[in-house]
Scaffold this active site. Structure first.
Site, PDB file in Angstrom:
ATOM      1  N   SER A  82       0.805  -1.221   0.000  1.00  0.00           N
ATOM      2  CA  SER A  82       0.000   0.000   0.000  1.00  0.00           C
ATOM      3  C   SER A  82       0.837   1.270   0.000  1.00  0.00           C
ATOM      4  O   SER A  82       0.394   2.307  -0.447  1.00  0.00           O
ATOM      5  CB  SER A  82      -0.917   0.024   1.233  1.00  0.00           C
ATOM      6  N   CYS A  83       2.080   1.198   0.497  1.00  0.00           N
ATOM      7  CA  CYS A  83       2.817   2.448   0.672  1.00  0.00           C
ATOM      8  C   CYS A  83       3.591   2.851  -0.558  1.00  0.00           C
ATOM      9  O   CYS A  83       3.900   4.005  -0.764  1.00  0.00           O
ATOM     10  CB  CYS A  83       3.777   2.352   1.863  1.00  0.00           C
ATOM     11  N   GLY A  84       3.976   1.899  -1.400  1.00  0.00           N
ATOM     12  CA  GLY A  84       4.690   2.247  -2.613  1.00  0.00           C
ATOM     13  C   GLY A  84       6.170   2.440  -2.394  1.00  0.00           C
ATOM     14  O   GLY A  84       6.700   2.271  -1.306  1.00  0.00           O
TER      15      GLY A  84
END
Length: 284
Positions: free
Chosen positions: A114-116
């Site tokens: 989700s954070c990339g």
């Protein structure tokens, strides 16, 4: 090759009545990307199109921009105790004369899906490393044609139909033809897979195209689109403030909340034949 989906037993509860049933989940596994034998990063992803993922990541970080700059991509020995290859470790061999990634790009730690993996800390950094300008891209779109893209994206999501747990990124022509679609547990990975496909097909820069994503539009997704030369980014959900700042800075058209016939056009309204939104007047 790793599995895209996995089956699990779940307890389904409806109106207080429970029953056991099988459920299909999207697989999430780590992928370590190496460049010339040196570890670059580890990302959590859905297996599949891993070579595209690695190539697209390198485009986004300003390492490569042409397929000839990559000599080879191969899976490395990442065997389990039974000797089976996990396909969770690959190495990208750069062509002779291509500079290796800057030390600031290397990330020897796990990141969530989700954070990339955003390696640029400021708008100035993106401006300095972008290979192509999207500002002068002459693409023009009919808003009605743009409004059809979410349904076309959704219709092409084969794994989502089985799991309900994947993001998608689709690359479209101005008239709505789908060029490439990739799915992943991480929206940034899905975009990297699309860009990597384009690199390996010698299609960069992606002028006169639209990138449609199934989630929100973050700064990182705008950055990746800019680095690939994509003039229009559309999302079914909201953009962040920094995403809008970067899109405006780079001359990109950024559309959010694209659902049916409604949409919010944050930047680049001229490509849709629309006038710029009037400036909001601050109230004291």
């Amino acid at each position: 090759m790793g599995r895209v989906t996995s089956r699990r037993r779940v307890l389904r509860v409806v109106d207080g009545v429970s029953s056991a049933r099988p459920d299909t989940l999207a697989v999430e596994e780590p992928l370590e990307i190496r460049v010339n034998g040196q570890s670059l990063t580890v990302t959590m992803r859905t297996p599949g199109a891993d070579f595209d993922l690695a190539a697209g990541f390198l485009v986004g970080e300003g390492v490569v921009r042409h397929s000839a700059q990559i000599a080879a991509i191969r899976y490395c020995a990442g065997a389990t105790e039974t000797g089976e290859n996990t396909y969770n470790l690959l190495d990208v061999a750069l062509a002779e004369g291509v500079a290796e990634p800057d030390a600031s790009v290397r990330r020897n730690f796990y990141t969530t899906s989700s954070c990339g993996l955003c390696g640029k800390a400021s708008l100035d950094a993106v401006r300095a490393t972008a290979f192509w300008s999207v500002r002068d891209d002459a693409l023009r779109l009919d808003p009605a044609a743009l409004s059809r893209l979410p349904d076309r994206l959704r219709a092409a999501q084969r794994v989502f139909d089985r799991t309900g747990g994947l993001h998608a990124a689709g690359l479209f022509t101005a008239d709505g033809a789908l060029l490439c679609l990739r799915e992943d547990v991480g929206r940034h990975n899905a975009v990297d897979k699309v860009v990597g496909w384009a690199l390996r097909q010698d299609r960069l820069p992606l002028t006169a195209t639209v990138l449609m994503v199934s989630g929100r539009a973050s700064f990182e997704l705008v950055q990746k689109a800019v680095m690939a030369g994509i003039p229009v980014l559309a999302a079914v959900s909201a953009p962040s403030s920094l995403a809008v700042d970067l899109a405006e800075e780079q001359g990109m058209t950024l559309v959010g909340f694209l659902r049916g016939a409604s949409m919010n056009v944050y930047t680049g309204a001229h490509r849709l034949g629309l006038g710029a939104a009037p400036e909001l007047v601050a109230r004291g």
